[in-house]
Enzyme design. Structure first.
Site, PDB file in Angstrom:
ATOM      1  N   GLY A   1       6.938  -1.153 -28.917  1.00 37.96           N
ATOM      2  CA  GLY A   1       7.918  -0.625 -30.025  1.00 37.96           C
ATOM      3  C   GLY A   1       7.495  -1.372 -31.231  1.00 37.96           C
ATOM      4  O   GLY A   1       8.157  -1.004 -32.457  1.00 37.96           O
TER       5      GLY A   1
ATOM      6  N   HIS B   1      -4.172  10.233 -25.974  1.00 42.44           N
ATOM      7  CA  HIS B   1      -4.426   9.430 -26.994  1.00 42.44           C
ATOM      8  C   HIS B   1      -5.492  10.096 -27.672  1.00 42.44           C
ATOM      9  O   HIS B   1      -5.384   9.981 -29.202  1.00 42.44           O
ATOM     10  CB  HIS B   1      -4.864   7.812 -26.643  1.00 42.44           C
ATOM     11  CG  HIS B   1      -4.951   6.946 -27.848  1.00 42.44           C
ATOM     12  ND1 HIS B   1      -3.756   6.694 -28.652  1.00 42.44           N
ATOM     13  CD2 HIS B   1      -5.767   6.010 -28.333  1.00 42.44           C
ATOM     14  CE1 HIS B   1      -3.902   6.048 -29.633  1.00 42.44           C
ATOM     15  NE2 HIS B   1      -5.261   5.691 -29.369  1.00 42.44           N
TER      16      HIS B   1
ATOM     17  N   LYS C   1      -2.289   1.822 -40.421  1.00 44.56           N
ATOM     18  CA  LYS C   1      -1.947   0.740 -39.405  1.00 44.56           C
ATOM     19  C   LYS C   1      -3.350   0.039 -38.853  1.00 44.56           C
ATOM     20  O   LYS C   1      -4.449   0.583 -38.862  1.00 44.56           O
ATOM     21  CB  LYS C   1      -1.119   1.390 -38.101  1.00 44.56           C
ATOM     22  CG  LYS C   1      -0.843   0.433 -37.090  1.00 44.56           C
ATOM     23  CD  LYS C   1      -0.122   1.111 -35.903  1.00 44.56           C
ATOM     24  CE  LYS C   1      -1.263   1.355 -34.615  1.00 44.56           C
ATOM     25  NZ  LYS C   1      -0.308   1.966 -33.677  1.00 44.56           N
TER      26      LYS C   1
ATOM     27  N   ARG D   1      -6.173   4.840 -23.616  1.00 48.64           N
ATOM     28  CA  ARG D   1      -6.438   4.056 -24.738  1.00 48.64           C
ATOM     29  C   ARG D   1      -7.624   3.390 -24.871  1.00 48.64           C
ATOM     30  O   ARG D   1      -8.154   2.765 -25.790  1.00 48.64           O
ATOM     31  CB  ARG D   1      -5.122   3.247 -25.177  1.00 48.64           C
ATOM     32  CG  ARG D   1      -4.204   4.062 -25.845  1.00 48.64           C
ATOM     33  CD  ARG D   1      -2.879   3.319 -25.982  1.00 48.64           C
ATOM     34  NE  ARG D   1      -2.242   2.599 -24.868  1.00 48.64           N
ATOM     35  CZ  ARG D   1      -1.003   1.913 -24.959  1.00 48.64           C
ATOM     36  NH1 ARG D   1      -0.658   1.267 -25.819  1.00 48.64           N
ATOM     37  NH2 ARG D   1      -0.504   1.414 -23.875  1.00 48.64           N
ATOM     38  N   GLN D   2      -8.218   2.932 -23.621  1.00 46.22           N
ATOM     39  CA  GLN D   2      -9.332   2.164 -23.424  1.00 46.22           C
ATOM     40  C   GLN D   2     -10.525   3.295 -23.088  1.00 46.22           C
ATOM     41  O   GLN D   2     -11.052   3.612 -21.916  1.00 46.22           O
ATOM     42  CB  GLN D   2      -9.351   1.244 -22.181  1.00 46.22           C
ATOM     43  CG  GLN D   2     -10.724   0.388 -21.962  1.00 46.22           C
ATOM     44  CD  GLN D   2     -10.640  -0.605 -23.013  1.00 46.22           C
ATOM     45  OE1 GLN D   2      -9.881  -0.965 -23.869  1.00 46.22           O
ATOM     46  NE2 GLN D   2     -11.974  -0.964 -23.490  1.00 46.22           N
TER      47      GLN D   2
ATOM     48  N   GLU E   1       0.814  -1.319  -0.020  1.00 43.56           N
ATOM     49  CA  GLU E   1       0.212  -0.080   0.034  1.00 43.56           C
ATOM     50  C   GLU E   1       0.719   1.358   0.130  1.00 43.56           C
ATOM     51  O   GLU E   1       1.999   1.276   0.720  1.00 43.56           O
ATOM     52  CB  GLU E   1      -0.773   0.094   1.408  1.00 43.56           C
ATOM     53  CG  GLU E   1      -1.974  -0.924   1.152  1.00 43.56           C
ATOM     54  CD  GLU E   1      -2.958  -0.990   2.365  1.00 43.56           C
ATOM     55  OE1 GLU E   1      -2.889  -0.161   3.219  1.00 43.56           O
ATOM     56  OE2 GLU E   1      -4.071  -1.792   2.434  1.00 43.56           O
TER      57      GLU E   1
ATOM     58  N   ASP F   1       5.277   9.878 -32.635  1.00 44.74           N
ATOM     59  CA  ASP F   1       4.100   8.969 -32.230  1.00 44.74           C
ATOM     60  C   ASP F   1       3.461   9.404 -30.710  1.00 44.74           C
ATOM     61  O   ASP F   1       4.684  10.054 -30.315  1.00 44.74           O
ATOM     62  CB  ASP F   1       4.189   7.475 -32.401  1.00 44.74           C
ATOM     63  CG  ASP F   1       2.862   6.788 -32.356  1.00 44.74           C
ATOM     64  OD1 ASP F   1       1.599   7.298 -32.410  1.00 44.74           O
ATOM     65  OD2 ASP F   1       2.888   5.524 -32.436  1.00 44.74           O
TER      66      ASP F   1
ATOM     67  N   THR G   1       5.038  -0.780 -33.311  1.00 39.76           N
ATOM     68  CA  THR G   1       4.257   0.336 -34.403  1.00 39.76           C
ATOM     69  C   THR G   1       5.535   1.054 -34.988  1.00 39.76           C
ATOM     70  O   THR G   1       5.652   1.154 -36.235  1.00 39.76           O
ATOM     71  CB  THR G   1       3.453   1.273 -33.337  1.00 39.76           C
ATOM     72  OG1 THR G   1       2.521   0.457 -32.846  1.00 39.76           O
ATOM     73  CG2 THR G   1       3.192   2.530 -34.439  1.00 39.76           C
TER      74      THR G   1
ATOM     75  N   ASP H   1      -0.025   6.133 -38.509  1.00 40.95           N
ATOM     76  CA  ASP H   1      -1.380   6.073 -38.956  1.00 40.95           C
ATOM     77  C   ASP H   1      -1.994   7.179 -39.102  1.00 40.95           C
ATOM     78  O   ASP H   1      -1.489   8.372 -38.852  1.00 40.95           O
ATOM     79  CB  ASP H   1      -2.234   5.104 -38.020  1.00 40.95           C
ATOM     80  CG  ASP H   1      -2.495   5.620 -36.634  1.00 40.95           C
ATOM     81  OD1 ASP H   1      -2.052   6.510 -36.288  1.00 40.95           O
ATOM     82  OD2 ASP H   1      -2.479   4.637 -35.920  1.00 40.95           O
TER      83      ASP H   1
HETATM   84  C1  R5P Z   1      -1.792   3.618 -30.712  1.00 41.97           C
HETATM   85  O1  R5P Z   1      -2.654   4.100 -31.562  1.00 41.97           O
HETATM   86  C2  R5P Z   1      -0.671   4.582 -30.182  1.00 41.97           C
HETATM   87  O2  R5P Z   1      -0.795   5.911 -30.677  1.00 41.97           O
HETATM   88  C3  R5P Z   1       0.846   4.070 -30.580  1.00 41.97           C
HETATM   89  O3  R5P Z   1       1.207   3.840 -31.895  1.00 41.97           O
HETATM   90  C4  R5P Z   1       0.857   2.587 -29.787  1.00 41.97           C
HETATM   91  O4  R5P Z   1       0.204   2.706 -28.607  1.00 41.97           O
HETATM   92  C5  R5P Z   1       2.181   2.239 -29.822  1.00 41.97           C
HETATM   93  O5  R5P Z   1       2.117   1.009 -29.149  1.00 41.97           O
HETATM   94  P1  R5P Z   1       3.395  -0.138 -29.475  1.00 41.97           P
HETATM   95  O6  R5P Z   1       4.670   0.687 -29.294  1.00 41.97           O
HETATM   96  O7  R5P Z   1       2.966  -1.273 -28.543  1.00 41.97           O
HETATM   97  O8  R5P Z   1       3.148  -0.483 -30.882  1.00 41.97           O
END
Ligand code: R5P
Length: 294
Positions: free
Chosen positions: A222, A127, A189, A93-94, A36, A216, A224, A166
């Site tokens: 890594g 995000h 992507k 991201r969620q 804790e 990004d 992406t 992307d």
């Molecule tokens: C996702 O849409 C984010 O913008 C990043 O491109 C992504 O989360 C990177 O994650 P990773 O390094 O695991 O590919």
């Protein structure tokens, strides 16, 4: 205003206080043997507007709890307004129900912070900015991409091609282009929602013989950046660099990226690491100075 540097962003918080010329309130924190968290403010916050600087990169849950405890301590001891400065906002991201039965994690996190006493939240390159509109308090995201692009420009990379992995991140490359001055573009992507596996489509981009910087919001595994770098090399890019705001660099992410042909990874101190070559302190200080909590 007073700044409370949280345990996850101690250096950044202290830098922000220095930039603003205000007091950094010392904080005692420890972890009990059972895991804790414990926090105690060692300075006065009575009738003060305070900004708690605490990133929520891994271990996210612990850092979120620490943030909630600091907010509670500040409110309990009379702070007038509490701004949470959370450079990397975990769970962002969620931000929707992708598959039936899921939680919208970021909304649950925001409600938890509200209950703890947070009145306003500032984050960096979240995000999806639109998720902040659902928060139960004012929330704002600011962009560190111009700072990252400026870092490269200062190092002689003027005219580098700014690439986003992307189209959702294309605006990051466009922002970088305003500093670097050459062209920008993006790849396509796709992420499999069940396996997390990503695939990328090759596109015709004018990168032959050029230096490319991939921008990004974050680097996690890594995957992406490694895929994007591989495509850039196939398209004849001379050199490829990677820039991100939140260098989470989980597991062997760095190795994976460097092995894909990336010369260097540059990140910010949103997530302190050896690639954090750009500080967010000027950006955050400027924002706090210009946008007093209402
Ligand atoms: C996702 O849409 C984010 O913008 C990043 O491109 C992504 O989360 C990177 O994650 P990773 O390094 O695991 O590919």
């Amino acid at each position: 205003m007073k700044i409370i540097p949280g345990p996850a962003s101690k250096q950044l918080g202290e830098k922000v206080a220095k930039f603003l010329g205000v007091e950094a309130v010392p904080l005692v924190f420890k972890t009990y043997p059972d895991g804790e968290s414990y926090v105690r403010l060692e300075g006065r916050v009575q009738n003060e507007e305070v900004a708690i600087v605490q990133t929520t990169s891994p271990p996210q849950d612990t850092r979120l709890i620490q943030l909630a405890l600091i907010a509670d301590a500040a409110k309990r001891h009379g702070a007038e307004k509490i701004t949470a400065v959370v450079p990397y906002l975990a769970y962002a991201r969620q931000d929707k129900v992708f598959l039936q039965g899921e939680a919208i994690s970021i909304e649950a996190v925001a409600r938890m912070l509200k209950v703890a006493g947070v009145d306003r939240l500032i984050t960096v390159n979240v995000h999806q900015a639109k998720v902040l509109a659902k928060f139960p308090f004012a929330a704002k995201t600011i962009s560190a991409i111009p700072l990252l692009a400026e870092h490269f420009k200062q190092k002689g990379f003027k005219k580098a091609f700014a690439l986003a992995p992307d189209d959702g991140a294309l605006w990051l490359a466009e922002e970088a282009k305003t500093v670097l001055g050459d062209e920008c573009g993006c790849l396509e992507k796709h992420r499999d929602l069940y396996t997390g596996q990503i695939t990328m489509k090759k596109k015709t981009l004018n990168v032959y013989g050029k230096t490319v910087i991939i921008f990004d919001d974050l680097i996690s595994t890594g995957g992406t950046i490694a895929l994007a770098a591989k495509i850039m090399r196939e398209l004849g890019a001379d050199k490829v660099y990677a820039a991100c705001v939140h260098p989470l660099l989980i597991g062997d992410a760095e190795k994976r990226i460097l092995e894909s042909g990336v010369e260097e990874i540059v990140g910010t101190d949103s997530v302190p690491s050896h690639v954090s070559k750009v500080s967010l302190a000027p950006l955050i200080s400027k924002f706090l100075k210009e946008h007093k909590s209402g």
